[in-house]
Write a protein that holds these residues in place. Structure first.
Motif, PDB file in Angstrom:
ATOM      1  N   GLY A 153      45.276  45.947  50.060  1.00  0.00           N
ATOM      2  CA  GLY A 153      45.786  44.647  50.115  1.00  0.00           C
ATOM      3  C   GLY A 153      45.927  43.872  51.427  1.00  0.00           C
ATOM      4  N   ASP A 154      45.874  42.776  51.687  1.00  0.00           N
ATOM      5  CA  ASP A 154      46.175  41.768  53.417  1.00  0.00           C
ATOM      6  C   ASP A 154      47.072  41.058  53.611  1.00  0.00           C
ATOM      7  N   PHE A 155      47.352  39.644  54.211  1.00  0.00           N
ATOM      8  CA  PHE A 155      48.015  38.869  53.973  1.00  0.00           C
ATOM      9  C   PHE A 155      46.882  37.593  54.889  1.00  0.00           C
ATOM     10  N   VAL A 156      47.885  36.509  55.176  1.00  0.00           N
ATOM     11  CA  VAL A 156      47.708  35.788  56.521  1.00  0.00           C
ATOM     12  C   VAL A 156      48.963  34.521  56.264  1.00  0.00           C
ATOM     13  N   LYS A 203      51.298  34.047  53.303  1.00  0.00           N
ATOM     14  CA  LYS A 203      50.641  34.425  51.965  1.00  0.00           C
ATOM     15  C   LYS A 203      50.132  35.839  51.765  1.00  0.00           C
ATOM     16  N   PHE A 204      50.413  36.970  50.584  1.00  0.00           N
ATOM     17  CA  PHE A 204      49.786  38.479  50.124  1.00  0.00           C
ATOM     18  C   PHE A 204      48.686  38.142  49.890  1.00  0.00           C
ATOM     19  N   PHE A 205      48.024  38.850  49.396  1.00  0.00           N
ATOM     20  CA  PHE A 205      46.257  39.831  48.766  1.00  0.00           C
ATOM     21  C   PHE A 205      46.859  41.404  48.446  1.00  0.00           C
ATOM     22  N   ILE A 206      47.746  41.507  47.115  1.00  0.00           N
ATOM     23  CA  ILE A 206      47.685  42.558  46.856  1.00  0.00           C
ATOM     24  C   ILE A 206      46.800  43.328  45.100  1.00  0.00           C
ATOM     25  N   VAL A 207      46.056  44.159  45.358  1.00  0.00           N
ATOM     26  CA  VAL A 207      45.935  44.638  44.146  1.00  0.00           C
ATOM     27  C   VAL A 207      46.712  45.192  43.355  1.00  0.00           C
ATOM     28  N   ASP A 214      52.082  43.733  39.472  1.00  0.00           N
ATOM     29  CA  ASP A 214      51.225  43.092  38.084  1.00  0.00           C
ATOM     30  C   ASP A 214      51.866  41.819  38.243  1.00  0.00           C
ATOM     31  N   SER A 215      50.449  41.004  36.914  1.00  0.00           N
ATOM     32  CA  SER A 215      50.788  39.975  36.512  1.00  0.00           C
ATOM     33  C   SER A 215      51.952  39.108  36.195  1.00  0.00           C
ATOM     34  N   SER A 216      53.402  39.990  35.742  1.00  0.00           N
ATOM     35  CA  SER A 216      54.364  39.463  35.574  1.00  0.00           C
ATOM     36  C   SER A 216      55.672  39.744  36.748  1.00  0.00           C
ATOM     37  N   SER A 217      55.320  40.834  37.314  1.00  0.00           N
ATOM     38  CA  SER A 217      56.612  40.972  38.357  1.00  0.00           C
ATOM     39  C   SER A 217      55.723  41.646  40.068  1.00  0.00           C
ATOM     40  N   ILE A 218      57.197  41.220  40.722  1.00  0.00           N
ATOM     41  CA  ILE A 218      56.594  42.043  42.435  1.00  0.00           C
ATOM     42  C   ILE A 218      57.950  42.271  42.621  1.00  0.00           C
ATOM     43  N   PRO A 255      49.197  34.435  40.147  1.00  0.00           N
ATOM     44  CA  PRO A 255      48.021  34.442  40.215  1.00  0.00           C
ATOM     45  C   PRO A 255      47.530  35.360  40.601  1.00  0.00           C
ATOM     46  N   VAL A 256      45.753  35.206  40.627  1.00  0.00           N
ATOM     47  CA  VAL A 256      44.560  36.481  40.504  1.00  0.00           C
ATOM     48  C   VAL A 256      43.539  35.698  41.240  1.00  0.00           C
ATOM     49  N   ILE A 257      43.257  36.393  41.990  1.00  0.00           N
ATOM     50  CA  ILE A 257      41.946  36.130  43.272  1.00  0.00           C
ATOM     51  C   ILE A 257      40.882  37.314  43.145  1.00  0.00           C
ATOM     52  N   LYS A 258      39.347  36.564  42.848  1.00  0.00           N
ATOM     53  CA  LYS A 258      39.045  37.570  43.867  1.00  0.00           C
ATOM     54  C   LYS A 258      37.909  37.516  45.145  1.00  0.00           C
ATOM     55  N   GLY A 259      38.576  38.517  45.722  1.00  0.00           N
ATOM     56  CA  GLY A 259      38.113  38.759  47.146  1.00  0.00           C
ATOM     57  C   GLY A 259      37.519  40.238  47.028  1.00  0.00           C
ATOM     58  N   ASP A 260      36.557  39.782  48.154  1.00  0.00           N
ATOM     59  CA  ASP A 260      35.471  41.365  48.759  1.00  0.00           C
ATOM     60  C   ASP A 260      36.412  42.115  48.475  1.00  0.00           C
ATOM     61  N   GLY A 261      35.758  43.379  47.239  1.00  0.00           N
ATOM     62  CA  GLY A 261      36.418  44.269  47.008  1.00  0.00           C
ATOM     63  C   GLY A 261      37.280  44.698  45.932  1.00  0.00           C
ATOM     64  N   GLY A 262      37.086  43.161  45.422  1.00  0.00           N
ATOM     65  CA  GLY A 262      38.217  43.740  43.616  1.00  0.00           C
ATOM     66  C   GLY A 262      39.009  42.267  43.793  1.00  0.00           C
ATOM     67  N   SER A 263      39.641  42.113  42.829  1.00  0.00           N
ATOM     68  CA  SER A 263      40.763  41.790  42.369  1.00  0.00           C
ATOM     69  C   SER A 263      42.297  41.302  43.087  1.00  0.00           C
ATOM     70  N   TYR A 264      42.861  41.174  43.508  1.00  0.00           N
ATOM     71  CA  TYR A 264      43.800  40.103  44.292  1.00  0.00           C
ATOM     72  C   TYR A 264      45.319  39.573  43.802  1.00  0.00           C
ATOM     73  N   PHE A 265      46.252  39.543  43.254  1.00  0.00           N
ATOM     74  CA  PHE A 265      47.233  39.328  42.761  1.00  0.00           C
ATOM     75  C   PHE A 265      48.227  38.219  44.552  1.00  0.00           C
ATOM     76  N   THR A 266      48.082  37.583  44.372  1.00  0.00           N
ATOM     77  CA  THR A 266      48.050  36.758  45.715  1.00  0.00           C
ATOM     78  C   THR A 266      50.043  35.461  45.167  1.00  0.00           C
ATOM     79  N   PHE A 267      50.584  35.806  46.337  1.00  0.00           N
ATOM     80  CA  PHE A 267      51.816  34.870  46.018  1.00  0.00           C
ATOM     81  C   PHE A 267      52.230  34.749  48.111  1.00  0.00           C
ATOM     82  N   PHE A 268      53.358  33.732  48.122  1.00  0.00           N
ATOM     83  CA  PHE A 268      53.522  33.476  49.349  1.00  0.00           C
ATOM     84  C   PHE A 268      55.563  34.446  49.621  1.00  0.00           C
ATOM     85  N   VAL A 269      55.433  34.681  50.801  1.00  0.00           N
ATOM     86  CA  VAL A 269      56.776  35.131  50.692  1.00  0.00           C
ATOM     87  C   VAL A 269      57.504  34.687  52.398  1.00  0.00           C
ATOM     88  N   ILE A 270      58.657  33.942  52.343  1.00  0.00           N
ATOM     89  CA  ILE A 270      58.907  33.676  53.394  1.00  0.00           C
ATOM     90  C   ILE A 270      59.263  34.159  55.101  1.00  0.00           C
TER      91      ILE A 270
END
Length: 487
Positions: free
Chosen positions: A369-372, A379-383, A423-427, A453-468
């Motif tokens: 995982g990672d974030f920006v 915004k998180f990017f987590i496998v 996963d696709s329906s929970s955090i 949502p899922v995006i393709k990134g370097d190293g695989g697919s990542y679930f993405t979402f925003f946390v305040i």
């Protein structure tokens, strides 16, 4: 072991302290305090909390059933008192009524002592601004937990309007916090199969959670009220504790978000569980969230002083509370509650945006995982599973997270602060430093009903979402550490 057999008559000559204690307990003698350890009496009285109609606060949880007492008095039953040889200075005494198949264990040391005193005698002791801690297993506890608990007391003191004197007394006398390694320890001390309980007789929490804010909340509102009945309509008693303290291992927003879903879908509405019987007839997994949500509204709408006035009106003895009707309780009108619900749902802690294309400059291979940073959000990017903590965060090298051990089976690590599962329906987001779930989204239990949502990134697919950011204390603005998925 010495066994003494007693009949209905009250006899005091040649009796030991335990025998005199049980005689006084059965026959409601005021001199029962003569057979109670003086430190126990002082502990029970230290905060000045008293319950109307209750003769001996220190005996809460240690009483004998009326059937047993009446049976002994009228000669139906004979009882036995078995004194075990002392262990150090403590003696275990078994009170039993064979014909009623009843027995109960008590402990004595210069008089009756509570189970918590007996079982924690050799536990690690710590003190903070507002607490005396007894800790069964030190590796599951840390100074961060202590700070969170003290901060919680400060928050409740502000919410309910504690006076300077009340805060000073609380600083001097302190609440008890007994942290058990597991639920078995809680049951051994309290007699109940529970994860944690507020012990009203001694103003202490017995729990297997590092920061059991819910149970602390029960003690604090009683401390503010000082003189009150032993019972409160559970809609308000549990609703208050959920609103300010969540529910064992879950932050308030985790619980009240579910309450919002239940209220808005009509599966369970606040006005259907006001009374004692209505509340108790439904499962706590539903009543606690809805009552917590509504009491959040009441605290917001009324403020601490008026909320306490309402709380006192729904408090009393058991018979009184059981007979309270919803139409006798004056509450704000429904339109105000609807406005609160609109504000509540607009104050979202997390959102998704499939159209947002911002990504990390690069993904580190082997890290799950990672974030920006994106305005007021991360915004998180987590496998699937991911742990992250602020780089400047104080580490606790001797601390082990029970929660993460349960999830992964791995306990040999210095945990970072936050742990995500996606996963696709929970955090779910956890704070591992006190093993608390601080956020939960489930598509099937949310009015939003979106997929992650899922995006393709370097190293695989990542679930993405925003946390305040504020909800995560802006913890990553000055650097961070990532540990992947612990697998």
């Amino acid at each position: 072991m010495i066994i003494f057999l007693f009949v209905a008559q009250s006899v005091t000559f040649s009796q030991t302290i335990p025998q005199k204690f049980f005689d006084a307990l059965i026959f409601d003698k005021p001199e029962i305090t003569d057979y109670v350890n003086k430190d126990e009496l002082a502990k029970s009285e230290r905060l000045g909390v008293a319950y109307t109609g209750l003769k001996n606060k220190f005996m809460l949880g240690y009483e004998l059933p009326d059937e047993i007492k009446d049976g002994v008095k009228n000669g139906k039953y004979k009882y036995e008192v078995k004194d075990e040889p002392p262990a150090d200075t403590y003696m275990q005494v078994i009170f039993s009524v064979p014909d009623a198949n009843f027995s109960k264990v008590y402990y004595f040391n210069d008089g009756f002592v509570t189970n918590s005193t007996y079982y924690t005698q050799n536990w690690e002791k710590k003190e903070s601004k507002y607490f005396i801690f007894s800790i069964e297993e030190l590796k599951y506890f840390n100074d961060y937990c202590i700070k969170r608990l003290d901060d919680f007391v400060e928050m409740i003191a502000d919410t309910l309007g504690f006076t300077i004197s009340e805060k000073r007394i609380l600083e001097k006398e302190k609440l008890g916090y007994i942290f058990c390694a597991d639920e078995k320890g809680v049951e051994k001390i309290t007699g109940f199969n529970a994860k944690g309980l507020a012990m009203l007789g001694t103003d202490e929490v017995v729990t297997s959670y590092q920061t059991h804010f819910h149970e602390v909340a029960h003690l604090l509102i009683n401390y503010k009220l000082k003189k009150l009945g032993l019972y409160t309509l559970p809609f308000f008693m549990e609703g208050f504790a959920v609103a300010v303290g969540g529910r064992g291992g879950m932050a308030p927003r985790v619980v009240t978000d579910l309450g919002y879903y239940l209220q808005k879908t009509g599966e369970l509405t606040y006005d259907s569980i006001f009374t004692f019987d209505q509340f108790r007839s439904m499962d706590g997994s539903m009543t606690y969230p809805v009552s917590g949500l509504y009491n959040s509204f009441l605290l917001s709408e009324l403020g601490g002083e008026k909320y306490l006035e309402l709380y006192k009106k729904v408090n009393g003895d058991l018979e009184c509370v059981k007979n309270m009707k919803s139409n006798t309780i004056t509450i704000p009108n429904k339109e105000l509650f609807e406005k609160f619900l609109n504000r509540y749902i607009n104050d979202s802690l997390l959102y998704v945006d499939p159209m947002n294309k911002i990504e990390p400059k690069s993904y580190t291979r082997g890290i799950f995982g990672d974030f920006v940073s994106f305005g007021n959000y991360y915004k998180f990017f987590i496998v699937d599973k991911f742990s992250i903590g602020p780089s400047e965060n104080k580490h606790y090298p001797d601390y082990k997270s029970k929660l993460l051990n349960t999830v992964t089976g791995d306990i040999n690590y210095d945990p970072l602060k936050y742990y995500f599962t996606v996963d696709s329906s929970s955090i779910k987001i956890y704070n591992l430093l006190n093993d608390e779930m601080i956020y939960s989204y489930n598509k099937n239990l949310s009015v939003f009903n979106f997929n992650i949502p899922v995006i393709k990134g370097d190293g695989g697919s990542y679930f993405t979402f925003f946390v305040i950011k504020d909800y995560l204390n802006n913890d990553f603005d000055k650097g961070y550490t990532i540990k992947g998925s612990y697998r």
